[in-house]
Design a protein around this motif. Structure first.
Motif, PDB file in Angstrom:
ATOM      1  N   LEU A  86       0.881  -1.160   0.000  1.00 53.96           N
ATOM      2  CA  LEU A  86       0.000   0.000   0.000  1.00 53.96           C
ATOM      3  C   LEU A  86       0.924   1.216   0.000  1.00 53.96           C
ATOM      4  CD1 LEU A  86      -2.538  -1.107   2.762  1.00 53.96           C
ATOM      5  CD2 LEU A  86      -2.873  -1.138   0.290  1.00 53.96           C
ATOM      6  N   LEU A  87       0.643   2.173  -0.859  1.00 53.68           N
ATOM      7  CA  LEU A  87       1.541   3.329  -0.944  1.00 53.68           C
ATOM      8  C   LEU A  87       0.989   4.481  -0.122  1.00 53.68           C
ATOM      9  CD1 LEU A  87       4.097   4.519  -2.178  1.00 53.68           C
ATOM     10  CD2 LEU A  87       2.733   5.255  -4.134  1.00 53.68           C
ATOM     11  N   PHE A  88       1.724   4.851   0.948  1.00 54.58           N
ATOM     12  CA  PHE A  88       1.413   6.038   1.763  1.00 54.58           C
ATOM     13  C   PHE A  88       2.105   7.216   1.072  1.00 54.58           C
ATOM     14  CE2 PHE A  88       0.071   5.253   6.411  1.00 54.58           C
ATOM     15  CZ  PHE A  88      -0.779   4.244   6.041  1.00 54.58           C
ATOM     16  N   TYR A  89       1.318   8.042   0.389  1.00 57.52           N
ATOM     17  CA  TYR A  89       1.893   9.074  -0.467  1.00 57.52           C
ATOM     18  C   TYR A  89       1.757  10.419   0.233  1.00 57.52           C
ATOM     19  CZ  TYR A  89       2.564  11.485  -4.993  1.00 57.52           C
ATOM     20  OH  TYR A  89       3.011  12.244  -6.025  1.00 57.52           O
ATOM     21  N   ARG A  90       2.903  11.021   0.569  1.00 56.09           N
ATOM     22  CA  ARG A  90       2.877  12.215   1.411  1.00 56.09           C
ATOM     23  C   ARG A  90       2.375  13.425   0.642  1.00 56.09           C
ATOM     24  NH1 ARG A  90       5.753  13.754   6.149  1.00 56.09           N
ATOM     25  NH2 ARG A  90       4.944  15.783   6.753  1.00 56.09           N
ATOM     26  N   PHE A  98      -4.442   6.182  -2.964  1.00 53.83           N
ATOM     27  CA  PHE A  98      -5.293   6.337  -4.131  1.00 53.83           C
ATOM     28  C   PHE A  98      -5.671   4.991  -4.743  1.00 53.83           C
ATOM     29  CE2 PHE A  98      -2.637  10.146  -3.878  1.00 53.83           C
ATOM     30  CZ  PHE A  98      -3.615  11.100  -3.737  1.00 53.83           C
ATOM     31  N   PHE A  99      -6.656   5.061  -5.587  1.00 51.28           N
ATOM     32  CA  PHE A  99      -7.106   3.905  -6.350  1.00 51.28           C
ATOM     33  C   PHE A  99      -7.409   2.710  -5.434  1.00 51.28           C
ATOM     34  CE2 PHE A  99      -4.412   6.374  -9.309  1.00 51.28           C
ATOM     35  CZ  PHE A  99      -5.373   6.700 -10.246  1.00 51.28           C
ATOM     36  N   ASP A 104      -5.496   0.952  -3.535  1.00 51.65           N
ATOM     37  CA  ASP A 104      -4.922   1.117  -2.196  1.00 51.65           C
ATOM     38  C   ASP A 104      -5.910   1.811  -1.280  1.00 51.65           C
ATOM     39  OD1 ASP A 104      -2.653   0.048  -3.208  1.00 51.65           O
ATOM     40  OD2 ASP A 104      -1.357   1.787  -2.817  1.00 51.65           O
ATOM     41  N   ALA A 105      -6.548   2.858  -1.815  1.00 49.45           N
ATOM     42  CA  ALA A 105      -7.484   3.638  -1.004  1.00 49.45           C
ATOM     43  C   ALA A 105      -8.645   2.755  -0.586  1.00 49.45           C
ATOM     44  CB  ALA A 105      -7.982   4.842  -1.791  1.00 49.45           C
ATOM     45  N   GLU A 106      -9.112   1.945  -1.517  1.00 47.20           N
ATOM     46  CA  GLU A 106     -10.259   1.077  -1.196  1.00 47.20           C
ATOM     47  C   GLU A 106      -9.870   0.058  -0.125  1.00 47.20           C
ATOM     48  OE1 GLU A 106     -11.263  -0.255  -5.097  1.00 47.20           O
ATOM     49  OE2 GLU A 106     -12.181   1.682  -5.609  1.00 47.20           O
ATOM     50  N   VAL A 107      -8.694  -0.550  -0.297  1.00 41.20           N
ATOM     51  CA  VAL A 107      -8.244  -1.547   0.676  1.00 41.20           C
ATOM     52  C   VAL A 107      -8.070  -0.910   2.053  1.00 41.20           C
ATOM     53  CG1 VAL A 107      -6.321  -3.055   1.310  1.00 41.20           C
ATOM     54  CG2 VAL A 107      -7.109  -2.959  -1.066  1.00 41.20           C
ATOM     55  N   ALA A 108      -7.378   0.228   2.086  1.00 42.65           N
ATOM     56  CA  ALA A 108      -7.065   0.858   3.373  1.00 42.65           C
ATOM     57  C   ALA A 108      -8.323   1.389   4.046  1.00 42.65           C
ATOM     58  CB  ALA A 108      -6.053   1.977   3.174  1.00 42.65           C
ATOM     59  N   ASP A 110     -13.370   8.801 -11.710  1.00 44.92           N
ATOM     60  CA  ASP A 110     -13.065   9.305 -10.376  1.00 44.92           C
ATOM     61  C   ASP A 110     -11.909   8.516  -9.772  1.00 44.92           C
ATOM     62  OD1 ASP A 110     -15.008  11.184 -10.398  1.00 44.92           O
ATOM     63  OD2 ASP A 110     -16.524   9.887  -9.452  1.00 44.92           O
ATOM     64  N   ILE A 111     -11.048   9.217  -9.041  1.00 45.43           N
ATOM     65  CA  ILE A 111      -9.964   8.522  -8.339  1.00 45.43           C
ATOM     66  C   ILE A 111     -10.377   8.324  -6.882  1.00 45.43           C
ATOM     67  CG2 ILE A 111      -7.584   8.642  -7.580  1.00 45.43           C
ATOM     68  CD1 ILE A 111      -7.000  10.429  -9.942  1.00 45.43           C
ATOM     69  N   PRO A 112     -10.517   7.061  -6.439  1.00 46.19           N
ATOM     70  CA  PRO A 112     -10.825   6.835  -5.023  1.00 46.19           C
ATOM     71  C   PRO A 112      -9.629   7.274  -4.179  1.00 46.19           C
ATOM     72  CG  PRO A 112     -10.990   4.806  -6.324  1.00 46.19           C
ATOM     73  CD  PRO A 112     -10.335   5.819  -7.185  1.00 46.19           C
ATOM     74  N   MET A 113      -9.915   7.865  -3.014  1.00 47.10           N
ATOM     75  CA  MET A 113      -8.826   8.386  -2.191  1.00 47.10           C
ATOM     76  C   MET A 113      -9.208   8.290  -0.725  1.00 47.10           C
ATOM     77  SD  MET A 113      -7.678  11.311  -0.393  1.00 47.10           S
ATOM     78  CE  MET A 113      -8.624  12.714  -0.889  1.00 47.10           C
ATOM     79  N   CYS A 114      -8.212   8.032   0.127  1.00 44.39           N
ATOM     80  CA  CYS A 114      -8.416   8.242   1.557  1.00 44.39           C
ATOM     81  C   CYS A 114      -7.085   8.695   2.126  1.00 44.39           C
ATOM     82  CB  CYS A 114      -8.930   6.980   2.265  1.00 44.39           C
ATOM     83  SG  CYS A 114      -7.755   5.635   2.319  1.00 44.39           S
ATOM     84  N   GLY A 115      -7.113   9.240   3.337  1.00 45.66           N
ATOM     85  CA  GLY A 115      -5.874   9.789   3.880  1.00 45.66           C
ATOM     86  C   GLY A 115      -5.798   9.637   5.384  1.00 45.66           C
ATOM     87  N   VAL A 116      -4.558   9.596   5.881  1.00 42.89           N
ATOM     88  CA  VAL A 116      -4.374   9.573   7.332  1.00 42.89           C
ATOM     89  C   VAL A 116      -3.411  10.700   7.689  1.00 42.89           C
ATOM     90  CG1 VAL A 116      -4.736   7.085   7.425  1.00 42.89           C
ATOM     91  CG2 VAL A 116      -2.422   7.971   7.309  1.00 42.89           C
ATOM     92  N   PRO A 117      -3.689  11.410   8.795  1.00 47.26           N
ATOM     93  CA  PRO A 117      -2.808  12.516   9.166  1.00 47.26           C
ATOM     94  C   PRO A 117      -1.437  11.987   9.579  1.00 47.26           C
ATOM     95  CG  PRO A 117      -4.553  12.214  10.803  1.00 47.26           C
ATOM     96  CD  PRO A 117      -4.810  11.233   9.718  1.00 47.26           C
ATOM     97  N   VAL A 118      -0.396  12.713   9.191  1.00 41.42           N
ATOM     98  CA  VAL A 118       0.963  12.252   9.444  1.00 41.42           C
ATOM     99  C   VAL A 118       1.209  11.996  10.931  1.00 41.42           C
ATOM    100  CG1 VAL A 118       3.381  12.979   9.406  1.00 41.42           C
ATOM    101  CG2 VAL A 118       1.934  13.274   7.386  1.00 41.42           C
ATOM    102  N   HIS A 119       0.664  12.852  11.791  1.00 42.30           N
ATOM    103  CA  HIS A 119       0.988  12.691  13.216  1.00 42.30           C
ATOM    104  C   HIS A 119       0.311  11.469  13.824  1.00 42.30           C
ATOM    105  CE1 HIS A 119      -2.806  14.961  13.464  1.00 42.30           C
ATOM    106  NE2 HIS A 119      -2.970  14.358  14.625  1.00 42.30           N
ATOM    107  N   ARG A 120      -0.633  10.876  13.086  1.00 41.70           N
ATOM    108  CA  ARG A 120      -1.238   9.659  13.623  1.00 41.70           C
ATOM    109  C   ARG A 120      -0.915   8.445  12.746  1.00 41.70           C
ATOM    110  NH1 ARG A 120      -7.357  10.553  14.674  1.00 41.70           N
ATOM    111  NH2 ARG A 120      -7.174   8.367  15.233  1.00 41.70           N
ATOM    112  N   ALA A 121       0.066   8.619  11.890  1.00 45.12           N
ATOM    113  CA  ALA A 121       0.356   7.566  10.914  1.00 45.12           C
ATOM    114  C   ALA A 121       0.710   6.234  11.579  1.00 45.12           C
ATOM    115  CB  ALA A 121       1.487   8.005   9.995  1.00 45.12           C
TER     116      ALA A 121
END
Ligand code: ADP
Ligand code: MG
Length: 910
Positions: free
Chosen positions: A40-44, A52-53, A55-59, A77-88
């Motif tokens: 899974l790519l954690f893209y800063r 994205f894509f 990865d986003a769905e899995v995560a 559409d590009i599926p996306m999700c994110g996690v804040p760096v300080h809680r990574a």
């Protein structure tokens, strides 16, 4: 689940594109993702890691966070999700626990740098690390009390007819341990179960092997890797290279297979750490047979490290762990997982425990000092891979000081125990100058991250002090400036504030805004921003001051970071010594902890020798005893003697009968656990114990007793029993609990009957066999080393009273109905059962089943007297089965063919 949705960053974001072409950021993303397809790519992106894509769905699914979309790629559409760096870390932890691998992709430059290259340019990014279950170093991702091993399994193809050999190499990169062992197919599962790796790496070929695939796939976190990682030809070079050596000769003689496994480990570590080399001890080769072999079923059955329900609480480990440091806890778990077999090595450990049992004062002092000592090994590993922080430096400082303090105390008394004397010597190894330098450099209060600064002590570095003074002075000047502006504008509430977007600014409430924007004040105050309630301004003077503060603060931080790197470098140079001291601390903790346990629970030192004896007097179950003690109940101690009877050359088998709930299972397990504790180097819960070292331990429970494992089938029971009958030898200890339960009575009885005969005649091992088939007690008449024992109960006014006392003899009856009554079956059912029982017993007496006349071995075909078959066909078929065409070179294949032909000719005779 809370789902922080990332704000749109400084860049337009990967997508933001119309029909056909990908944006530059998207292009960058796709390229990096293509290089790391199995992660899974954690893209800063600014303060977030975005996925994205797919990865986003899995995560999103795995983490329970919101899946959104961001722009379009190729019209979708590009599926996306994110996690804040300080809680990574938190999110990483959960993904890793679920068996995912994560590639962490960072921004390698400041967005401002990128902007300098032009409006369209993209911030440089690259993967700085692969996070996999077996290669973690962060405290937040690790269980402090357990090792986290990466295990490489290499196989040497069977040459025609012979068995495949395996080499296992395993590393804990958070502590630097590195071990190697060789084994055969039969003990592979036991070895892997003992190591309990967090991640296993194997070659693609092995992963796809028809025979091993089902087993490998049943294990958690197995990573198949390309052939080159397991390449035997380059193995030695890669292994030596990791340690910066030209040859691996210094590691002792390692077979090519062992080198292959070891090299696979270090190659994988380098890959996941992107070329960094965490410090590892030289690989230590474990002699085969040096540890007590315990297969996976036995481990879970005896609840060594966790209960059948999967918890640490209630396990043997939890019951005996009195260590006060995380490193001690890890070592204790390791020793418990791999007890020794060599009496002298075991005695060495017992000597150390005995020393601390004998001296309450030394023990108390040791434990008090250890408690204050930090986790040196893990702090060290983080510093060396550049993932350490100021608190890791402090841990090294305190750890080295603690080690030196302990060495002084030990040297006064350690002459008695070699293990302690060696530990004392190792504690002396780290250079005190490093501790002194760290003590001088580090401030009292330390930030978690080095980039926060403020960790270097005032007075340590003149240039740093000067930069800090300038920075702080300017801050005072700003306070004065605020007072001056408030006067000049007559706005009392005027404030000078700071944020990351505007930097320093003057802020007044909306009602005063106009005043500052009108002459004459607008000559000084330059409007920046109008918010709902406030208006913000800047001034030339403020701008200049800000620049000064920023440069002073930058300089101060720069000096601090340089200092950090310098300190980390001296720690790295001394890594080997610090690691040795860290290991010594763990050894001391374990010795003192086992002594504490022994004193607290009245354990004694067992005698271990190479005989076949097994004498336990007044033995207790270490876990049940503690559980009963908490409820205020006494545990009834019991003896056990499996030593060979006079004149006999093999040990005894106890056949234990007695009603349900009498304590049979408890008795069986307690004797197995006493052997494990004794051989791991602990004292044991008994009045006296003398044990001829056990080489293999087996424990099985009849299917009906084994529901907790969720696969309580008779088949499993039989498969496992087969494994024992095929493997146990004279020095083994076998525990069989109600084998033959999972099927019809006569079936079960016959299987139990034949099993006991086989154990007695063929395996000739020491064994404890609990059963509810009272008929089996008749076997004692014909099997000289079979010994009948029963757990006493008393019948009192129709009730059964359990005495939990094991005595010679056979149980006269089952007391099943009494137990059913205790369990609360309706009185009518109990009464009826009593009538039925009486009738059945009367019939049985009228025509007794004649077990006494069953000819003992008539039905057992001897291996030698097996009917002659066409052996040529059999051997050729066996040889064919052991070939792996996919893994053979053409030349190997040709040779194998010749060998087969030769075999066929030779077996068929002239
Ligand atoms: P069995 O296998 O004969 O059915 P268990 O070994 O499961 O019996 O023991 C039943 C219960 O009896 C255990 O849960 C334990 O609490 C208690 N018990 C067993 N052995 C002892 C003992 N030696 N002293 C005290 N209590 C015991
Ligand atoms: Mg039982």
């Amino acid at each position: 689940m809370d789902a922080p949705s990332p704000p749109s960053g400084f860049e337009s974001g990967p997508p933001a594109e119309g029909a056909g072409r990908a944006t530059p950021v998207m292009e960058q993303y796709i390229e990096i993702k293509a290089a790391n397809p199995d992660c899974l790519l954690f893209y800063r992106m600014g303060d977030f890691y975005e996925l994205f894509f797919e990865d986003a769905e899995v995560a999103a699914r795995a983490l329970g966070i919101v899946l959104t979309k961001r722009g379009k790629h190729l019209g979708r559409d590009i599926p996306m999700c994110g996690v804040p760096v300080h809680r990574a870390d938190e999110y990483l932890n959960r993904l890793i626990a679920l068996g995912h691998r994560v590639a962490v992709c960072e921004q390698l430059e400041d967005p401002a740098e990128a902007r300098k290259r032009g409006n369209k340019s993209v911030v440089r990014r690259d993967v700085i690390r692969l996070v996999t279950p077996g290669t973690l170093t962060e405290d937040t991702l690790l269980d402090a009390r357990r090792n986290n091993y990466l295990l490489a399994v290499a196989r040497a193809r069977a040459s025609t007819g012979a068995e495949s050999r395996f080499a296992l190499a395993w590393i804990d990169i958070s502590t630097g341990e590195f071990r190697i062992v060789e084994c055969d197919r039969a003990s592979l599962a036991a070895e892997i179960a003992r190591i309990e790796p967090g991640e296993i790496i194997v070659s693609d070929a092995l992963y796809g092997d028809a025979e091993l695939a089902p087993y490998l796939r049943s294990l958690p976190a197995v990573t198949p890797l390309t052939r080159d990682v397991f390449d035997g030809a380059s193995a030695e070079r890669r292994l030596a290279g990791y340690f910066g050596l030209s040859t691996t000769e210094g590691f002792g003689t390692l077979s090519r297979l062992e080198l292959t496994a070891a090299a696979a480990c270090v190659t994988y570590v380098e890959r996941t750490q992107l070329g960094q080399r965490p410090p590892l001890s030289p690989p230590m080769r474990e002699a085969q047979g040096a540890t007590l072999a315990i297969d996976p079923a036995t481990r879970s059955n005896l609840e060594l490290a966790r209960t059948l329900a999967g918890e640490r609480r209630g396990s043997l480990l939890a019951a005996v762990d009195r260590s006060v440091t995380a490193a001690g806890s890890r070592l204790l778990a390791q020793r418990l997982a791999a007890p020794l077999t060599e009496p002298a090595a075991i005695a060495r450990r017992h000597d150390a425990v005995e020393f601390f049992v004998g001296s309450a004062a030394a023990r108390a002092e040791m434990r008090e000092r250890l408690e204050a000592a930090p986790d040196l090994a893990r702090a060290l590993a983080r510093l060396v891979v550049g993932r350490g922080g100021p608190r890791d430096l402090a841990a090294i400082r305190d750890g080295i000081a603690a080690a030196a303090g302990l060495a002084v105390g030990l040297e006064r008394s350690a002459a008695v125990a070699a293990e302690l004397a060696d530990a004392a010597q190792a504690l002396r190894r780290p250079d005190q100058a490093i501790a002194a330098e760290l003590a001088a450099a580090l401030a009292d209060e330390l930030p978690h991250l080095k980039r926060d600064g403020g960790f270097v002590r005032t007075g340590f570095d003149a240039a740093l002090d000067e930069a800090r003074a300038l920075r702080d002075e300017s801050r005072r000047v700003i306070a004065a400036l605020q007072a001056r502006y408030a006067d000049a504008t007559a706005v009392r509430a005027l404030k000078i504030r700071h944020n990351n977007v505007l930097g320093y600014f003057v802020e007044v409430t909306a009602q005063h805004g106009d005043k500052l924007m009108a002459p004459p004040l607008n000559a000084t105050f330059i409007h920046r921003q109008t918010l709902a309630g406030q208006v913000r301004f800047t001034t030339t003077e403020l701008g200049e001051l800000e620049a000064k503060i920023a440069s002073a603060a930058d300089r101060a931080l720069g000096i601090e970071l340089e200092t950090f790197d310098r300190l980390a470098a001296s720690v790295t140079t001394a890594a080997a010594d610090i690691k040795a001291a860290a290991e010594a601390l763990a050894v001391l903790d374990v010795a003192a902890a086992l002594a504490e346990l022994a004193v607290e629970r009245h354990y004694v030192r067992p005698e271990i020798d190479a005989s076949l004896d097994f004498i336990v007097e007044g033995g207790r179950h270490p876990v049940v005893e503690q559980a009963l003690a908490r409820d205020g109940g006494p545990f009834v101690a019991n003896d056990c003697d499996l030593s060979p009877p006079p004149e006999a050359a093999a040990g005894r088998i106890y056949l234990l009968t007695g009603p349900n709930m009498a304590g049979k299972s408890t008795y069986l397990r307690q004797n197995a656990l006493i052997a494990i504790l004794a051989q791991m180097g602990s004292f044991v819960p008994a009045r006296r114990a003398r044990i001829g070292a056990v080489d293999r331990l087996f424990s099985r429970v009849g299917a009906a007793d084994d529901i907790a494992r969720g696969r309580s089938t008779f088949m499993v029971e039989m498969v496992e029993t087969a494994a024992i009958l095929n493997q146990a030898g004279e020095h083994s200890l076998v525990i069989l609990d109600e084998i033959g339960r999972g099927t019809a009575t006569f079936d079960g009885l016959s299987i139990a009957w034949a099993t006991i005969e086989h154990l007695h005649e063929t395996n000739r091992c020491r064994a404890l066999f609990a059963t509810h088939f009272h008929e089996l007690t008749a076997l004692a008449a014909t099997l000289p080393r079979l010994f009948n024992a029963t757990v006493r109960v008393k019948e009192w006014q129709g009730e059964v009273v359990f005495l939990h006392e094991v005595v010679p003899g056979a149980a006269d009856r089952s007391y099943g109905i009494q137990v059913a009554k205790l369990a609360g079956l309706p009185p009518a059912v109990i009464a009826r059962a009593q009538v039925v029982l009486a009738k059945l017993e009367a019939e049985d007496r009228a025509s007794p089943r004649g077990f006494d006349d069953l000819p003992l071995f008539a039905a057992t075909p001897r291996p030698t007297s097996a009917p002659p078959r066409d052996t040529a066909i059999d051997t050729v078929i066996a040889a064919l089965a052991s070939l792996h065409p996919d893994e053979m070179s053409p030349r190997d294949a040709l040779e194998a063919l010749y060998a087969l032909k030769a075999k066929a000719a030779e077996d068929r005779g002239p």
